[in-house]
Design a protein around this motif. Structure first.
Motif, PDB file in Angstrom:
ATOM      1  N   ASP A   1       0.836  -1.198   0.000  1.00 56.02           N
ATOM      2  CA  ASP A   1       0.000   0.000   0.000  1.00 56.02           C
ATOM      3  C   ASP A   1       0.873   1.251   0.000  1.00 56.02           C
ATOM      4  N   ASP A   2       0.228   2.411   0.021  1.00 60.24           N
ATOM      5  CA  ASP A   2       0.966   3.679  -0.024  1.00 60.24           C
ATOM      6  C   ASP A   2       1.881   3.845   1.186  1.00 60.24           C
ATOM      7  N   GLY A   3       1.430   3.381   2.354  1.00 53.49           N
ATOM      8  CA  GLY A   3       2.264   3.474   3.551  1.00 53.49           C
ATOM      9  C   GLY A   3       3.552   2.686   3.401  1.00 53.49           C
TER      10      GLY A   3
ATOM     11  N   GLN B   1       4.991   1.848   0.521  1.00 51.49           N
ATOM     12  CA  GLN B   1       5.805   2.503  -0.512  1.00 51.49           C
ATOM     13  C   GLN B   1       6.539   3.712   0.061  1.00 51.49           C
ATOM     14  N   SER B   2       5.864   4.444   0.934  1.00 50.65           N
ATOM     15  CA  SER B   2       6.479   5.614   1.547  1.00 50.65           C
ATOM     16  C   SER B   2       7.626   5.211   2.472  1.00 50.65           C
ATOM     17  N   ARG B   3       7.412   4.186   3.272  1.00 47.31           N
ATOM     18  CA  ARG B   3       8.484   3.696   4.150  1.00 47.31           C
ATOM     19  C   ARG B   3       9.670   3.197   3.337  1.00 47.31           C
TER      20      ARG B   3
ATOM     21  N   ALA C   1      10.558   4.048   0.269  1.00 55.56           N
ATOM     22  CA  ALA C   1      11.258   5.185  -0.343  1.00 55.56           C
ATOM     23  C   ALA C   1      12.144   5.884   0.678  1.00 55.56           C
ATOM     24  N   GLY C   2      11.641   6.049   1.893  1.00 52.62           N
ATOM     25  CA  GLY C   2      12.433   6.676   2.948  1.00 52.62           C
ATOM     26  C   GLY C   2      13.659   5.859   3.316  1.00 52.62           C
TER      27      GLY C   2
ATOM     28  N   ALA D   1      16.252   6.118   0.320  1.00 49.71           N
ATOM     29  CA  ALA D   1      16.804   7.447   0.000  1.00 49.71           C
ATOM     30  C   ALA D   1      18.276   7.591   0.393  1.00 49.71           C
TER      31      ALA D   1
END
Length: 197
Positions: free
Chosen positions: A118-120, A122-124, A126-127, A130
């Motif tokens: 989910d988006d959560g 994907q965000s984790r 990506a973080g 990085a």
């Protein structure tokens, strides 16, 4: 003061990882993970939400363990030395934490999770990625004077793709060959040196 947790999260995540590696993602139901870990089903739901939560945490824990060593190794000032150290750290990860390495090498999150990440997630992810991308960008910039897509891709071939391919080839061996780290590091050094501007 809160009482100590009765069932350690790492034991639960280890059990989930073991089930996935031995029998495939579908075998890792909440009931199966609970039985394998000794934790009650309710504990898994309370701590992780659902099956996807447990498997997400197992996969991200493996990634965090990988990145901890690789990022620390990449802190060297010389770009070639930093890249070679990152390669060595990747191979050491495969040697020291073979089950985590197998999980990352064998399965993508979309293979594990019902309905996909989910988006959560994907965000984790990506973080978490990085800082690694920034290390690759810095190495590219210091070797070539540029840090565009082509330079990052070139550095990735040496620092990411070489150890990934080697670990994947040997992922199911009882143990990694003793010479693997030196051989892959030497190949990465040749590639990285060839990029010097």
């Amino acid at each position: 003061m809160a009482p100590p947790r009765k069932h350690d999260s790492d034991v639960i995540l280890d059990a989930a990882r073991t089930l996935v590696l031995a029998e495939g993602p579908r075998a890792a139901s909440v009931a199966a993970i609970a039985a394998a870990s000794g934790a009650p089903v309710g504990t898994l739901y309370h701590r992780f939400g659902n099956r996807d939560g447990v498997l997400t945490e197992a996969w991200l824990r493996a990634l965090a363990r990988f990145q901890t060593g690789v990022l620390r190794a990449g802190d060297q000032p010389d770009p070639v030395a930093a890249g070679v150290a990152m390669v060595r750290a990747a191979i050491r990860f495969g040697r020291e934490l073979p089950d985590d390495a197998r999980l990352l090498l064998s399965l993508r999150p979309s293979d594990l999770l019902d309905g996909g990440p989910d988006d959560g997630f994907q965000s984790r992810l990506a973080g978490m990625n990085a800082p690694l991308i920034e290390h690759l960008r810095r190495i590219g910039r210091e070797l070539t004077g540029r840090d565009g897509e082509r330079e990052v891709d070139a550095v990735s071939r040496a620092v990411v793709d070489l150890p990934y391919a080697a670990l994947r080839r040997h992922a199911h061996a009882t143990r990694l060959p003793d010479w693997l780290e030196d051989d892959i590091a030497a190949a990465a050094r040749i590639l990285l040196e060839s990029y010097r501007g």
